[in-house]
Design an enzyme around this catalytic site. Structure first.
Site, PDB file in Angstrom:
ATOM      1  N   ASP A  98       0.773  -1.304  -0.009  1.00  0.00           N
ATOM      2  CA  ASP A  98      -0.173   0.152  -0.078  1.00  0.00           C
ATOM      3  C   ASP A  98       0.504   1.349   0.065  1.00  0.00           C
ATOM      4  O   ASP A  98       0.410   2.236  -0.462  1.00  0.00           O
ATOM      5  CB  ASP A  98      -0.851   0.122   1.268  1.00  0.00           C
ATOM      6  CG  ASP A  98      -0.333  -0.146   2.594  1.00  0.00           C
ATOM      7  OD1 ASP A  98       1.100  -0.505   2.513  1.00  0.00           O
ATOM      8  OD2 ASP A  98      -0.923  -0.195   3.658  1.00  0.00           O
ATOM      9  N   HIS A  99       2.020   1.385   0.558  1.00  0.00           N
ATOM     10  CA  HIS A  99       2.861   2.525   0.922  1.00  0.00           C
ATOM     11  C   HIS A  99       3.620   2.818  -0.621  1.00  0.00           C
ATOM     12  O   HIS A  99       3.928   4.014  -0.479  1.00  0.00           O
ATOM     13  CB  HIS A  99       3.701   2.414   1.861  1.00  0.00           C
ATOM     14  CG  HIS A  99       3.332   2.612   3.278  1.00  0.00           C
ATOM     15  ND1 HIS A  99       2.474   1.274   3.685  1.00  0.00           N
ATOM     16  CD2 HIS A  99       3.173   3.390   4.267  1.00  0.00           C
ATOM     17  CE1 HIS A  99       1.966   2.176   5.039  1.00  0.00           C
ATOM     18  NE2 HIS A  99       2.532   3.143   5.332  1.00  0.00           N
TER      19      HIS A  99
HETATM   20  C1  MIC Z   1       3.378   6.677   8.628  1.00  0.00           C
HETATM   21  O1  MIC Z   1       1.968   6.688   8.625  1.00  0.00           O
HETATM   22  O2  MIC Z   1       3.925   7.145   8.918  1.00  0.00           O
HETATM   23  C2  MIC Z   1       3.600   5.063   8.126  1.00  0.00           C
HETATM   24  C3  MIC Z   1       4.369   5.256   6.746  1.00  0.00           C
HETATM   25  O3  MIC Z   1       2.499   4.309   7.501  1.00  0.00           O
HETATM   26  C4  MIC Z   1       4.587   4.304   9.064  1.00  0.00           C
HETATM   27  C5  MIC Z   1       5.134   3.368   8.572  1.00  0.00           C
HETATM   28  C6  MIC Z   1       6.376   3.461   7.801  1.00  0.00           C
HETATM   29  O4  MIC Z   1       7.066   4.379   7.904  1.00  0.00           O
HETATM   30  O5  MIC Z   1       6.656   2.661   7.107  1.00  0.00           O
HETATM   31  C7  MIC Z   1       3.874   4.115  10.128  1.00  0.00           C
HETATM   32  O6  MIC Z   1       3.057   4.721  11.009  1.00  0.00           O
HETATM   33  O7  MIC Z   1       4.131   3.417  11.206  1.00  0.00           O
HETATM   34 FE1  SF4 Z   2      -2.107   5.065   7.330  1.00  0.00          FE
HETATM   35 FE2  SF4 Z   2       0.666   5.342   7.421  1.00  0.00          FE
HETATM   36 FE3  SF4 Z   2      -0.776   4.574   4.989  1.00  0.00          FE
HETATM   37 FE4  SF4 Z   2      -0.964   6.979   5.879  1.00  0.00          FE
HETATM   38  S1  SF4 Z   2       0.920   6.245   5.311  1.00  0.00           S
HETATM   39  S2  SF4 Z   2      -2.431   5.778   4.856  1.00  0.00           S
HETATM   40  S3  SF4 Z   2      -1.068   6.928   8.194  1.00  0.00           S
HETATM   41  S4  SF4 Z   2      -0.746   3.586   7.097  1.00  0.00           S
END
Ligand code: MIC
Ligand code: SF4
Length: 756
Positions: A98-99
């Protein structure tokens, strides 16, 4: 192990089977009735009879039911797991893509671009999951927390996830906790998960939301009250009639953003709304099983009757008088009612014009959220209004996307000129290739996301991000201004009339059920031993890990001060996301961002400091690399709530890789502190918080007496200034006896390697 696209009912029944007996043990040991969080934790204790249960003091071993990983953190977690020498994960595990999907054109195009551009990483994750028996959710499936809510979360369950917003599943009465990858590896390799027995904060909700107020406003208000570290070391438990008036996904929103107050997790009780959600997402059998033990899936009756006797802190919130809120910029706890934002923006000189509105993220992308926002879009169009600023929508999952497309809601947004992005994190994590704005231009955006640290969305330090409910995002984007209060103000339409927006009307769940959309799950083969997992030695995105060296038994002396950070130093400051997400599987390359966003306490500059080898000013990552190559060990100094924000263990692994030995701060965020310990670094806090001021740029720091490191003792730190004068200070630590072994072994993973 079979890992399917849902939690098997047998697993749930297994968890429910022990409730009667274990909760009795808990009541006997504590000598009183139990809150819900206590019930779930006690039912997951490795040793319910023997575990210490002193809040904020005892460390306990827990046995989570599931592990979830997201692609940006999963790479490092799997690279660590692979070195443990096991054939299969010991606890059901899933990986969610997803990221890594960047938002630029539209959902379909961006997804294809991501699949192409991240092929190596996706192939690695797909094959590593197949090899070790884990489920794999392909890119396009949705944001981890929404998918977990729809498929895996269950009342009374306990899970950990390598993402700080894992607590989202608390909306379904699950204790779901965000952790670093090394913690996940503990559980995936069959070891218990270690955490401090939490304190408990009770939030008593009365009344009912109305008008423009939404579930998001509950947590925006709680963040105002508790601030970004007010929840540290605590589980937040919501209860009362107001809690029972909220939808399951609304509760999820509130629990999700509990990460922003540093809470270990947040949880709501099982109730009719949760049962409705389970049924609507195809889990009738699960709802039936939960109904049979419903009395165990909420706090004992005495708790609601006299909360003060059960919680360390109780907060009263009347939903009937809660006004819509909006928080930011730059920190999620800077809060005020929407109606007051205009005056404050005026005073502070924040750009009044809204340059973009963004709806989605794991916090607010449910069917209910989207229907409420879409109703405002329809209302605006019918009244001759358009959106004054670009509007971007990210559906939370493929299931939500397919359902809102089927129900005509995407068309409502598109009619207003909105762009629908891929089912992914996108602009929430700096994955926004923003075309309509340049860095350096002060501008304001409104989002339904949860974080708003500088550079978080478009990578521009000059973007001011405000977080609020999807309804308020719609209203402010249509108005194009921060000083618009939809409850009281009017807008001028295309024929010059003054019109008022109607309050959003949502549907809790789709009347025609959910449309699952495209198949995006890959189950592991029955026997994955033949699956090859390859990491190319020439890859710039993936790198096999070399174990960190064990402690040599000597004191740590003569550390250079790489960075002394002033003020906020979140994990986004320590290891930026956005473009750097590309290197999440390559420790050496991602170390090119270490402390890049930290504010130098000596100069006020961002990301640069003194290189003591030649007195030059350089970027922190560059100095860290030079120290590493020269064999100079170093320390990082932080201010309050160091490492706030995400679970990314890169913020600990990068310093460790580049030769840091300790991180010293006024206080730490829970996950970051654990990540530092797990990777073999010493996190120490100033016993006298003003001692932070004693450290100068050219000082050398020694940690002495380490052979005597023991729980509940202090550590002596000697500061040597350039003229040779020394000052000795006391520092605190939170190591348990077991955790000291992580330090001695060089990392927690080194211990696992010895034991598997
Ligand atoms: C975020 O919202 O900062 C993230 C990206 O989802 C992080 C995880 C990450 O850094 O991959 C989180 O919230 O843990
Ligand atoms: Fe949620 Fe982190 Fe993804 Fe943003 S980056 S949608 S806070 S999981």
């Amino acid at each position: 192990m079979t890992v399917a696209a849902a939690t098997p009912i047998e697993l749930v029944q297994g968890v429910y089977a022990t409730l009667d007996e274990r909760l009795e043990i808990g009541r006997r040991r504590l000598g009183r009735p139990l809150t819900l969080a206590e019930k779930i934790l006690i039912n997951h204790l490795d040793d319910p009879e023997g575990a210490g249960l002193e809040r904020g003091v005892s460390y306990v071993d827990l046995r989570p039911d599931r592990v979830a990983l997201q692609d940006a953190t999963a790479q490092m977690a799997w690279l660590q797991f692979m070195t443990a020498g096991l054939d299969e994960v010991r606890v059901p595990t899933t990986t969610h893509c997803d990221h890594l999907i960047q938002a630029r054109d539209d959902g379909k195009t961006d997804l294809l671009t991501a699949i192409d551009g991240n092929r190596e990483v996706y192939d690695f994750l797909a094959s590593v999951c197949a090899r070790y028996g884990a489920g794999f959710w392909k890119p396009g499936s949705g944001i981890i927390h929404q998918v977990v809510l729809e498929q895996y979360a269950f009342p009374g369950g306990m899970m950990i996830g390598t993402d700080s917003h894992t607590p989202n599943a608390g909306g379904l009465a699950m204790v779901a906790i965000g952790v670093g990858g090394a913690d996940a590896v503990d559980v995936m390799t069959g070891f218990p998960w270690d955490v401090r027995w939490p304190k408990l904060i009770g939030i008593h909700l009365t009344g009912e939301l109305s008008g423009w107020s939404a579930p998001k406003d509950v947590i925006l208000k709680v963040a105002d009250i508790l601030t970004v570290n007010g929840g540290t070391g605590a589980i937040v438990e919501y209860f009362g009639p107001g809690a029972r008036s909220l939808s399951a996904t609304g509760k999820g929103t509130i629990c999700n953003m509990g990460a922003e107050i540093g809470a270990t997790t947040s949880v709501f009780a099982y109730d009719d709304a949760v049962a409705r959600y389970l049924k609507s997402t195809g889990r009738e059998a699960l709802a039936d099983a939960a109904n049979a033990v419903a009395h165990h899936l909420r706090a004992d009756d005495e708790v609601e009757a006299d909360p003060g006797a059960f919680f360390d802190q109780v907060i009263e919130l009347d939903l009937s008088t809660l006004s819509p809120h909006i928080n930011g910029p730059h920190t999620p706890d800077l809060s005020r009612p929407v109606a007051d934002l205009g005056a404050e923006a005026e005073r502070e000189g924040w750009p009044m014009e809204v340059s973009a509105g963004l709806i989605g993220s794991c916090t607010n992308s449910s069917y209910e959220d989207i229907t409420r926002a879409a109703s405002i879009a329809r209302d605006a169009l019918a009244k001759g209004l358009t959106a004054k600023a670009p509007l971007l929508i990210t559906p939370g999952s493929e299931q939500v996307r397919a359902t809102i497309e089927r129900d005509g809601l995407l068309a409502d947004f598109e009619a207003l000129g909105a762009k629908v992005l891929a089912n992914a994190c996108g602009p929430c994590i700096g994955q926004w290739d923003r075309q309509d704005m340049e860095d350096g231009v002060p501008n304001s955006i409104v989002t339904s996301y949860n974080r708003n640290f500088p550079k978080r969305n478009d990578g521009y330090a000059t973007t001011h991000a405000f977080v609020t409910s999807p309804e308020t995002v719609m209203a402010l984007t249509i108005a194009g201004r921060l000083d618009f209060d939809p409850a009281n103000d009017t807008l001028t339409n295309d024929v010059g009339e003054e019109v008022r927006l109607t309050v959003g009307a949502g549907e809790e769940l789709p009347a025609d059920g959910f449309d699952p959309g495209e198949e995006t799950f890959q189950a592991p083969p029955v026997d994955g031993s033949g699956v090859e997992v390859s990491v190319s030695p020439t890859s710039d995105r993936l790198q096999v890990l070399t174990p960190f060296p064990a402690w040599d038994g000597e004191d740590i002396t003569n550390l250079a001060v790489l960075v002394k950070a002033q003020g906020k130093c979140t994990t986004d400051h320590i290891s930026m996301a956005g473009p750097w997400l590309r290197y999440r599987g390559h420790l050496e390359n991602i170390s090119g961002n270490v402390y890049m966003g930290a504010v130098n306490a000596f100069t006020g500059e961002v990301g640069t400091g003194l290189d003591v080898t030649d007195g030059e000013t350089r970027a922190y990552p560059e100095i860290a690399r030079r120290y590493h190559e020269a064999g100079i060990a170093w320390v990082a100094i932080g201010d309050e709530n160091m490492g706030e924000g995400s679970s990314r263990e890169h913020a600990a692994m990068e310093p460790r890789f580049r030769g840091a030995r300790a991180v010293m701060a006024r206080s730490f965020a829970r996950i970051h502190e654990t990540n530092l310990k797990k990777q073999g670094l010493l996190p120490l806090t100033f016993a006298n918080r003003d001692d932070y001021d004693l450290i100068g740029p050219e000082d050398r720091i020694s940690v002495v007496g380490l052979a005597d490191l023991a729980p509940d003792t202090q550590v002596e730190v000697v500061i040597t200034s350039p003229d040779g004068a020394t000052t000795s200070i006391a520092m605190d630590h939170t190591y348990s006896a077991d955790q000291i072994e992580w330090f001695k072994a060089g990392s927690a993973l080194n211990l696992i390697r010895q034991r598997t």
